[in-house]
Design a protein around this motif. Structure first.
Motif, PDB file in Angstrom:
ATOM      1  N   GLU A 116      -5.108 -14.795  27.482  1.00 28.20           N
ATOM      2  CA  GLU A 116      -4.037 -14.716  28.478  1.00 28.20           C
ATOM      3  C   GLU A 116      -3.821 -13.303  29.015  1.00 28.20           C
ATOM      4  N   GLU A 117      -4.286 -12.283  28.273  1.00 33.68           N
ATOM      5  CA  GLU A 117      -4.076 -10.902  28.689  1.00 33.68           C
ATOM      6  C   GLU A 117      -4.964 -10.497  29.862  1.00 33.68           C
ATOM      7  N   ALA A 118      -6.025 -11.239  30.120  1.00 30.78           N
ATOM      8  CA  ALA A 118      -6.964 -10.850  31.174  1.00 30.78           C
ATOM      9  C   ALA A 118      -6.293 -10.762  32.537  1.00 30.78           C
ATOM     10  N   ALA A 119      -5.368 -11.677  32.812  1.00 34.25           N
ATOM     11  CA  ALA A 119      -4.738 -11.734  34.124  1.00 34.25           C
ATOM     12  C   ALA A 119      -3.971 -10.461  34.465  1.00 34.25           C
ATOM     13  N   ALA A 120      -3.516  -9.727  33.453  1.00 38.96           N
ATOM     14  CA  ALA A 120      -2.773  -8.496  33.695  1.00 38.96           C
ATOM     15  C   ALA A 120      -3.655  -7.401  34.275  1.00 38.96           C
ATOM     16  N   HIS A 121      -4.962  -7.557  34.169  1.00 39.14           N
ATOM     17  CA  HIS A 121      -5.901  -6.529  34.620  1.00 39.14           C
ATOM     18  C   HIS A 121      -6.689  -6.933  35.862  1.00 39.14           C
ATOM     19  N   ILE A 122      -6.655  -8.210  36.233  1.00 47.39           N
ATOM     20  CA  ILE A 122      -7.488  -8.728  37.311  1.00 47.39           C
ATOM     21  C   ILE A 122      -6.625  -9.050  38.521  1.00 47.39           C
ATOM     22  N   ALA A 123      -6.964  -8.458  39.667  1.00 45.95           N
ATOM     23  CA  ALA A 123      -6.167  -8.650  40.874  1.00 45.95           C
ATOM     24  C   ALA A 123      -6.361 -10.055  41.444  1.00 45.95           C
ATOM     25  N   PRO A 124      -5.325 -10.632  42.044  1.00 45.67           N
ATOM     26  CA  PRO A 124      -5.468 -11.930  42.709  1.00 45.67           C
ATOM     27  C   PRO A 124      -6.577 -11.874  43.766  1.00 45.67           C
ATOM     28  N   GLY A 125      -7.305 -12.958  43.886  1.00 44.35           N
ATOM     29  CA  GLY A 125      -8.396 -13.022  44.849  1.00 44.35           C
ATOM     30  C   GLY A 125      -9.758 -12.630  44.296  1.00 44.35           C
ATOM     31  N   ALA A 126      -9.773 -12.084  43.088  1.00 46.17           N
ATOM     32  CA  ALA A 126     -11.052 -11.698  42.480  1.00 46.17           C
ATOM     33  C   ALA A 126     -11.853 -12.939  42.097  1.00 46.17           C
ATOM     34  N   THR A 127     -13.166 -12.785  42.056  1.00 51.84           N
ATOM     35  CA  THR A 127     -14.053 -13.843  41.575  1.00 51.84           C
ATOM     36  C   THR A 127     -14.410 -13.535  40.135  1.00 51.84           C
ATOM     37  N   VAL A 128     -14.032 -14.441  39.248  1.00 45.96           N
ATOM     38  CA  VAL A 128     -14.113 -14.204  37.807  1.00 45.96           C
ATOM     39  C   VAL A 128     -15.113 -15.167  37.180  1.00 45.96           C
ATOM     40  N   PHE A 129     -15.992 -14.637  36.352  1.00 47.39           N
ATOM     41  CA  PHE A 129     -16.970 -15.449  35.632  1.00 47.39           C
ATOM     42  C   PHE A 129     -16.549 -15.529  34.173  1.00 47.39           C
ATOM     43  N   LEU A 130     -16.305 -16.745  33.704  1.00 48.75           N
ATOM     44  CA  LEU A 130     -15.918 -16.956  32.309  1.00 48.75           C
ATOM     45  C   LEU A 130     -17.142 -17.342  31.483  1.00 48.75           C
ATOM     46  N   ALA A 131     -17.439 -16.530  30.491  1.00 48.42           N
ATOM     47  CA  ALA A 131     -18.524 -16.838  29.553  1.00 48.42           C
ATOM     48  C   ALA A 131     -17.920 -16.998  28.167  1.00 48.42           C
ATOM     49  N   THR A 132     -16.862 -17.798  28.089  1.00 43.70           N
ATOM     50  CA  THR A 132     -16.070 -17.890  26.870  1.00 43.70           C
ATOM     51  C   THR A 132     -16.062 -19.282  26.250  1.00 43.70           C
ATOM     52  N   GLY A 133     -16.847 -20.220  26.771  1.00 43.58           N
ATOM     53  CA  GLY A 133     -16.869 -21.562  26.203  1.00 43.58           C
ATOM     54  C   GLY A 133     -15.751 -22.429  26.744  1.00 43.58           C
ATOM     55  N   LYS A 184     -24.883 -11.697  41.058  1.00 45.69           N
ATOM     56  CA  LYS A 184     -24.992 -11.168  42.417  1.00 45.69           C
ATOM     57  C   LYS A 184     -24.823 -12.277  43.444  1.00 45.69           C
ATOM     58  N   SER A 185     -25.445 -13.418  43.197  1.00 48.70           N
ATOM     59  CA  SER A 185     -25.366 -14.530  44.156  1.00 48.70           C
ATOM     60  C   SER A 185     -23.959 -15.103  44.244  1.00 48.70           C
ATOM     61  N   LEU A 186     -23.212 -15.045  43.135  1.00 51.67           N
ATOM     62  CA  LEU A 186     -21.859 -15.588  43.109  1.00 51.67           C
ATOM     63  C   LEU A 186     -20.806 -14.578  43.560  1.00 51.67           C
ATOM     64  N   GLY A 187     -21.192 -13.332  43.720  1.00 44.59           N
ATOM     65  CA  GLY A 187     -20.233 -12.306  44.117  1.00 44.59           C
ATOM     66  C   GLY A 187     -19.185 -12.044  43.057  1.00 44.59           C
ATOM     67  N   ILE A 188     -19.610 -11.939  41.806  1.00 41.05           N
ATOM     68  CA  ILE A 188     -18.684 -11.783  40.690  1.00 41.05           C
ATOM     69  C   ILE A 188     -18.037 -10.398  40.701  1.00 41.05           C
ATOM     70  N   ASP A 189     -16.713 -10.365  40.536  1.00 39.87           N
ATOM     71  CA  ASP A 189     -15.969  -9.113  40.420  1.00 39.87           C
ATOM     72  C   ASP A 189     -15.645  -8.772  38.968  1.00 39.87           C
ATOM     73  N   TRP A 190     -15.384  -9.819  38.159  1.00 37.41           N
ATOM     74  CA  TRP A 190     -15.020  -9.627  36.757  1.00 37.41           C
ATOM     75  C   TRP A 190     -15.788 -10.619  35.895  1.00 37.41           C
ATOM     76  N   LEU A 191     -16.239 -10.142  34.760  1.00 47.34           N
ATOM     77  CA  LEU A 191     -16.814 -10.989  33.720  1.00 47.34           C
ATOM     78  C   LEU A 191     -15.866 -10.982  32.533  1.00 47.34           C
ATOM     79  N   ILE A 192     -15.570 -12.166  32.005  1.00 46.00           N
ATOM     80  CA  ILE A 192     -14.766 -12.258  30.790  1.00 46.00           C
ATOM     81  C   ILE A 192     -15.637 -12.866  29.696  1.00 46.00           C
ATOM     82  N   ALA A 193     -15.736 -12.183  28.576  1.00 46.43           N
ATOM     83  CA  ALA A 193     -16.588 -12.629  27.471  1.00 46.43           C
ATOM     84  C   ALA A 193     -15.936 -12.292  26.144  1.00 46.43           C
ATOM     85  N   LYS A 194     -16.402 -12.954  25.106  1.00 42.62           N
ATOM     86  CA  LYS A 194     -15.971 -12.657  23.746  1.00 42.62           C
ATOM     87  C   LYS A 194     -16.924 -11.638  23.137  1.00 42.62           C
ATOM     88  N   ASN A 195     -16.406 -10.772  22.292  1.00 42.86           N
ATOM     89  CA  ASN A 195     -17.256  -9.775  21.641  1.00 42.86           C
ATOM     90  C   ASN A 195     -18.012 -10.435  20.488  1.00 42.86           C
TER      91      ASN A 195
END
Length: 242
Positions: A116-133, A184-195
Motif C-alpha cells: 500500500e505504500e507504493a502509491a505515496a511515491h507514484i504520481a497519478p497517470g503513471a504506467t506501473v508494472f506489477l511483478a508481485t504475483g 519499453k513497448s508498454l511505456g513503463i514508468d514504475w516497476l513494483i517488485a518484491k526483494n
C-alpha cells in the motif's frame, strides 16, 4: 532419514534433483500457488497442510526426521510456522534463504515495507508494472489513478479488481532483453517488485535500470530465528551432515 523439502523456488528444484540422484529419502511439498508447477524429481504433495495442528500430524505420520525450507523469501508464514513446530518437536530445520538484492550504480529504487505504500511515491497517470504475483494484488487498489499492468503466470478468469488495470500473462524465466523490450513497448514508468533475491529474477531490475525506470522494491518480511544457509551447496551440505 526422511527429509521434507518445502519447495517452490528454483533452488528447491535443484535440491530435489540432487536428493533423488543421491537416493536420499525425501518428500517435496508445494503450496499450490501455481496451477501447473514444474515437476520435481521427488514424490510431491501439493497444497497447504491445513493449519499448525495438521502440519504436526503430517510430520508424525510421515516420520519426517528433518525439514529443509527452500520456499520463497516472502512465504514468511510458512517459514515461521515450520521453524517453530520443528523446534517444538526437536526436528532438525534449516532455511535456504537467498541473499537480498542491493542497489547498484544507476538503480533508482524506493524501498517500501508494504504494498500500500507504493502509491505515496507514484504520481497519478503513471504506467506501473506489477511483478508481485496475484495474492497481494488487492493491496494496490490505491493505484487506481495509474495504468496498472499485473503480470501473472495464471491469469484469473475474473476482471481486474480496480480501474485502469489489466493482466498480462507471462511464464518465467525472463531474460534481461525480454524485460527490456517489454517495459519499453508498454511505456513503463514504475516497476513494483518484491526483494526476492536470486540471479534470474533480477533481470527485470537490470532492464529497469537500463531504461531509467523507477522501482518500488518491497522489503522482505521478518524471517524465523533458525539455522539458515544462502546457497544450494550449503543446503545440500546440511542435508548430508544429518
Amino acid at each position: 532419514m526422511t527429509l521434507l523439502l518445502l519447495a517452490g523456488t528454483g533452488e528447491a528444484k535443484i535440491i530435489a534433483a540432487h536428493l533423488h540422484a543421491s537416493g536420499i529419502a525425501a518428500i517435496a511439498s508445494l503450496a499450490g500457488a501455481s496451477r501447473a508447477p514444474a515437476p520435481l524429481a521427488l514424490t510431491t504433495r501439493t497444497g497447504g497442510f491445513g493449519g499448525e495442528a495438521a502440519f504436526r500430524t503430517y510430520l508424525n505420520d510421515q516420520a519426517i526426521t528433518a525439514v529443509l525450507d527452500a520456499t520463497h523469501p516472502f512465504a514468511d508464514r510458512i517459514s515461521q510456522r515450520t521453524a517453530r513446530v520443528c523446534a517444538d518437536l526437536s526436528i532438525p530445520y534449516c532455511q535456504l534463504l537467498r541473499p537480498p538484492w542491493r542497489p547498484g550504480p544507476g538503480d533508482n529504487w524506493t524501498l517500501i515495507d508494504r504494498e500500500e505504500e507504493a502509491a505515496a511515491h507514484i504520481a497519478p497517470g503513471a504506467t506501473v508494472f506489477l511483478a508481485t504475483g496475484r495474492q497481494t494484488l488487492h493491496r494496490f487498489a490505491n493505484l487506481a489513478a495509474c495504468t496498472v499492468i499485473s503480470r501473472q503466470i495464471n491469469v484469473p478468469d475474473t476482471p481486474f479488481p480496480f480501474p485502469n488495470g489489466r493482466f498480462l500473462q507471462g511464464d518465467p524465466p525472463f531474460s534481461e532483453r525480454q524485460e527490456y523490450d517489454l517495459f519499453k513497448s508498454l511505456g513503463i514508468d514504475w516497476l513494483i517488485a518484491k526483494n526476492a533475491g536470486g540471479t534470474t529474477p533480477r533481470t527485470k531490475l537490470d532492464a529497469a535500470r537500463r531504461l531509467g525506470i523507477r522501482v518500488a522494491l518491497i522489503n522482505r518480511p521478518p524471517q524465523p530465528d533458525a539455522p539458515r544457509v544462502t546457497t544450494v551447496e550449503d543446503a545440500l551440505a546440511w542435508v548430508h551432515s544429518l
